[in-house]
Design a protein around this motif. Structure first.
Motif, mmCIF file in Angstrom:
data_model
loop_
_atom_site.group_PDB
_atom_site.id
_atom_site.type_symbol
_atom_site.label_atom_id
_atom_site.label_comp_id
_atom_site.label_asym_id
_atom_site.label_seq_id
_atom_site.Cartn_x
_atom_site.Cartn_y
_atom_site.Cartn_z
ATOM 1 N N ARG A 1 13.824 -21.347 45.646
ATOM 2 C CA ARG A 1 14.219 -21.876 44.327
ATOM 3 C C ARG A 1 15.321 -21.022 43.708
ATOM 4 O O ARG A 1 16.229 -21.536 43.041
ATOM 5 C CB ARG A 1 12.998 -21.938 43.407
ATOM 6 C CG ARG A 1 12.058 -23.103 43.734
ATOM 7 C CD ARG A 1 10.723 -22.943 43.048
ATOM 8 N NE ARG A 1 10.857 -22.695 41.628
ATOM 9 C CZ ARG A 1 9.859 -22.262 40.859
ATOM 10 N NH1 ARG A 1 8.671 -22.026 41.387
ATOM 11 N NH2 ARG A 1 10.048 -22.071 39.569
ATOM 12 N N ILE A 2 15.253 -19.713 43.926
ATOM 13 C CA ILE A 2 16.293 -18.816 43.414
ATOM 14 C C ILE A 2 17.616 -19.076 44.135
ATOM 15 O O ILE A 2 18.681 -19.127 43.504
ATOM 16 C CB ILE A 2 15.843 -17.345 43.568
ATOM 17 C CG1 ILE A 2 14.718 -17.055 42.566
ATOM 18 C CG2 ILE A 2 17.012 -16.394 43.349
ATOM 19 C CD1 ILE A 2 14.046 -15.706 42.759
ATOM 20 N N GLN B 1 18.518 -21.890 45.440
ATOM 21 C CA GLN B 1 18.995 -23.182 44.923
ATOM 22 C C GLN B 1 19.672 -22.997 43.566
ATOM 23 O O GLN B 1 20.714 -23.606 43.294
ATOM 24 C CB GLN B 1 17.831 -24.162 44.812
ATOM 25 C CG GLN B 1 17.295 -24.659 46.154
ATOM 26 C CD GLN B 1 16.029 -25.492 46.017
ATOM 27 O OE1 GLN B 1 15.212 -25.257 45.127
ATOM 28 N NE2 GLN B 1 15.850 -26.452 46.908
ATOM 29 N N ALA B 2 19.076 -22.154 42.717
ATOM 30 C CA ALA B 2 19.647 -21.910 41.391
ATOM 31 C C ALA B 2 21.004 -21.222 41.493
ATOM 32 O O ALA B 2 21.952 -21.566 40.773
ATOM 33 C CB ALA B 2 18.676 -21.061 40.562
ATOM 34 N N SER C 1 16.000 -20.888 37.842
ATOM 35 C CA SER C 1 14.967 -20.636 38.862
ATOM 36 C C SER C 1 13.555 -20.858 38.324
ATOM 37 O O SER C 1 12.627 -21.120 39.082
ATOM 38 C CB SER C 1 15.094 -19.204 39.389
ATOM 39 O OG SER C 1 14.677 -18.261 38.415
ATOM 40 N N PHE D 1 12.388 -12.578 39.638
ATOM 41 C CA PHE D 1 13.711 -12.923 40.151
ATOM 42 C C PHE D 1 14.322 -11.733 40.886
ATOM 43 O O PHE D 1 14.829 -11.861 42.010
ATOM 44 C CB PHE D 1 14.611 -13.356 38.982
ATOM 45 C CG PHE D 1 15.969 -13.861 39.395
ATOM 46 C CD1 PHE D 1 16.185 -15.213 39.611
ATOM 47 C CD2 PHE D 1 17.041 -12.989 39.558
ATOM 48 C CE1 PHE D 1 17.437 -15.688 39.985
ATOM 49 C CE2 PHE D 1 18.296 -13.445 39.925
ATOM 50 C CZ PHE D 1 18.488 -14.797 40.144
#
Length: 650
Positions: free
Chosen positions: A577-578, A580-581, A609, A616
């Protein structure tokens, strides 16, 4: 496709008559049945009268191939075959396809069955040794199967048989006996049997669609489904009821396919699905699902913590709070987790600890003492327990059952249920905590394909886990099959699963080969790693126990090829997800295959995220160590992971 003794002799007879310039004529009604079945298979076609048959192009190819195999001594003449010997059947086609997908290797499971039919042999390759492979005859049969489009014609009597039979998967002995109906179904590819010995049957993807259509149709005529009816239905869809002749309109209305205004009824919708599968042969890929007992305990734990949150808003399901939940419960409530922790200890310590674990299980009172026994130095026991819980939480998020999100009130990352997680939690409460194996779920999902059937071992697992019963998927079976296709997957690999993935080539490996790559005490751990990798759509285990990587799996293996095996969770849902962000707020440089991110955009990436800043930064550290990200950019390996995510969810 089905070729038994009577079918083979019928083909040879048709060729003999063809050589004389004649059509093959059936003199006795009792001899007609195999010819009818061959005609449905598009291997024979009717001549000028219903009792005359001639070879089709594909039928001629098959009989020439059979004669050559007889001449070379690969098979006996059909006159010497046992009456029930299945030279070609759905299970034989499945074995050939599995071998083709494995680089022509058959593996031990199916070699004897294919060799008996003249389709496999042992081949010596210089400097490599002996291999069990399919031959060119097997490939020729597979080509005939792929190109000989069967006919579809369901009589009223056959329709009654289909609507009354269990869909499967079920043991073949459960198949209702009614003359040659099973042979008719197999001729039209509506039923399939398991490799290598046809122990299990199921209606194929097309067969299930036909059964669904028949259950809503009105059997108004002696023929309930045929190709003409389907073509008439397509006319309505394309041009409206005005395009039908009066006879066509009467037939479609009488069969409850359309109403008097030409609107499709449920039976019409179902028959269109039959047409689509019959004409296009486009089937969904085989996907599956997996849950271990610890995964299920954590779902229960997350719910319990949210219940405490109602009384005390400061309590939220963070990683630490979920670990505390497990520590508070006495060990006696975790009997079903014994083998799970045994596997985790084996993976972590690299040797057999099960006997010691079993002994300690009766002596210790809680999980804290259990972990302290194996990791007594300092506070390492807590770290090991935390890592174990974290792996399971990652797995739950990878399967879209929970999601790690930033809680605005506390500023902490907490775990929330998705709609799928709520469904699974309900099933656990109703049926108890038990392992859901990937192969048990696949015993159901594989049946929607063209000729896929679970092998007997998978079928038994599905029965034992209450996913199949009485010849049908149970309510729980339907739930996990639906999850296999409806969840949004994110990649996750533990340290041990990465070790397993590194050993697996794109194709050409079998389960037994993989087990040999590890110490024999780790066989169970390897099997469980394969279950997870398969459920995540990284690899596929075929019915002959061959392992092949999916397209997504190939990308993930490439992306992680240089990742050190010491990283605990080298790829996980939060990290993805990070990534992707970062891609979303960064700038893609196509030539360099990199995404650069400006310093001012990091805060935006953290926000997108959905996790807290501390989480993170921890995951960014892992990403840098794994080589997915540099100081200011995503590397090509990160882009390959994100591309794999798209493939996993197509």
């Amino acid at each position: 496709m089905i070729i038994r003794k009577e079918h083979a002799l019928a083909l040879l007879n048709a060729k003999s008559q063809e050589e004389k310039g004649l059509a093959c004529q059936i003199r006795v009604k009792a001899e007609e049945e195999p010819y009818v079945e061959l005609e449905l298979q598009n291997l024979l076609e009717q001549g000028s009268s219903p009792i005359e048959f001639t070879l089709t192009y594909w039928g001629r190819n098959l009989v020439y191939l059979m004669e050559e195999m007889i001449q070379k001594g690969l098979i006996k003449h059909p006159s010497e075959w046992d009456e029930r010997f299945r030279w070609i059947g759905s299970e034989v086609i499945a074995m050939i396809e599995a071998s083709i997908r494995s680089g022509d290797l058959t593996g031990e499971e199916i070699f004897d069955a294919l060799k008996e039919r003249g389709f496999a042999e042992e081949v010596h390759e210089e400097k490599k040794g002996w291999f069990k492979k399919i031959n060119d005859y097997a490939k020729a049969v597979y080509e005939i199967y792929q190109n000989a489009k069967p006919r579809l014609e369901i009589s009223k009597e056959l329709a009654s048989y289909i609507t009354g039979m269990p869909t499967g998967p079920a043991e073949t002995k459960m198949l209702p006996e009614h003359g040659r109906f099973p042979l008719l179904l197999e001729s039209m590819r509506l039923i399939s049997f398991s490799v290598p010995n046809s122990d299990v049957y199921t209606l194929s993807g097309l067969g299930q669609a036909v059964q669904k259509a028949l259950q809503t149709m009105a059997p108004a005529y002696e023929t309930v489904i045929n190709e003409d009816y389907m073509y008439s239905l397509l006319k309505v869809l394309d041009s409206g009821i005005e395009a039908l002749s009066e006879q066509e309109k009467e037939i479609l209305e009488s069969l409850a396919l359309i109403d008097d205004e030409g609107e499709l009824l449920p039976a019409g919708e179902a028959l269109l699905e039959v047409y689509k599968l019959w004409s296009e042969k486009i089937y969904r890929p085989v996907k599956t699902f997996n849950l271990e007992t610890l995964d299920e305990e954590l779902l229960i734990g997350i719910e319990k913590v949210w219940e405490k949150h109602k009384e005390n808003p400061e309590i939220v399901p963070t990683d630490e709070e979920i670990v505390h939940f497990l520590l508070e419960k006495p060990l006696k409530e975790y009997k079903h987790l014994k083998e799970y922790y045994g596997r985790m200890l084996n993976q972590a310590m690299g040797y057999q600890k099960k006997e010691e674990l079993n002994k300690k299980w009766s002596e210790l009172k809680n999980i804290e003492e259990l972990f302290k026994h194996f990791w007594e130095k300092g506070n390492e026991w807590y770290e090991k327990l935390f890592d174990t819980i974290k792996e399971s939480l990652y797995s739950l998020e990878a399967f879209n059952l929970i999601k790690a999100e930033l809680d605005e009130k506390t500023g902490k990352t907490v775990y929330k249920f998705t709609k799928h997680g709520i469904e699974v939690l309900k099933d656990i409460k109703e049926r108890g905590v038990r392992e859901i194996k990937s192969t048990a779920v696949k015993a159901i999902s594989i049946t929607k394909t063209q000729f896929g059937v679970p092998n007997y071992e998978w079928y038994e697992e599905a029965v034992n886990e209450h996913l199949v019963g009485g010849g049908y998927p149970t309510k729980a079976g339907q739930l996990y099959e639906n999850l296999a296709y409806n969840i949004y997957r994110l990649p996750h690999l533990t340290r041990f699963e990465l070790m397993v993935l590194h050993k697996i080539p794109e194709y050409g490996m079998f389960l037994n080969d993989l087990f040999k790559e590890f110490d024999e005490t780790l066989k169970e751990e390897v099997q469980y790693a394969v279950n997870k990798l398969e459920a995540r759509y990284i690899l596929d285990v075929l019915p002959n126990k061959a392992i092949v990587l999916t397209e997504a799996g190939k990308l993930i293996k490439k992306a992680l090829s240089g990742v050190p095996e010491g990283i605990a969770n080298p790829i996980n849902p939060v990290l993805v997800r990070i990534l992707q962000a970062i891609k979303e707020v960064g700038n893609l440089y196509v030539k360099e295959r990199k995404v650069r991110i400006l310093p001012k955009n990091w805060e935006e990436a953290i926000k997108k995220s959905g996790v807290d800043k501390e989480t993170f930064e921890k995951e960014i550290a892992v990403a840098r160590l794994a080589g997915y990200i540099g100081k200011t950019s995503l590397h090509e390996s990160a882009l390959e992971i994100l591309e794999a995510v798209e493939l996993m969810n197509q």
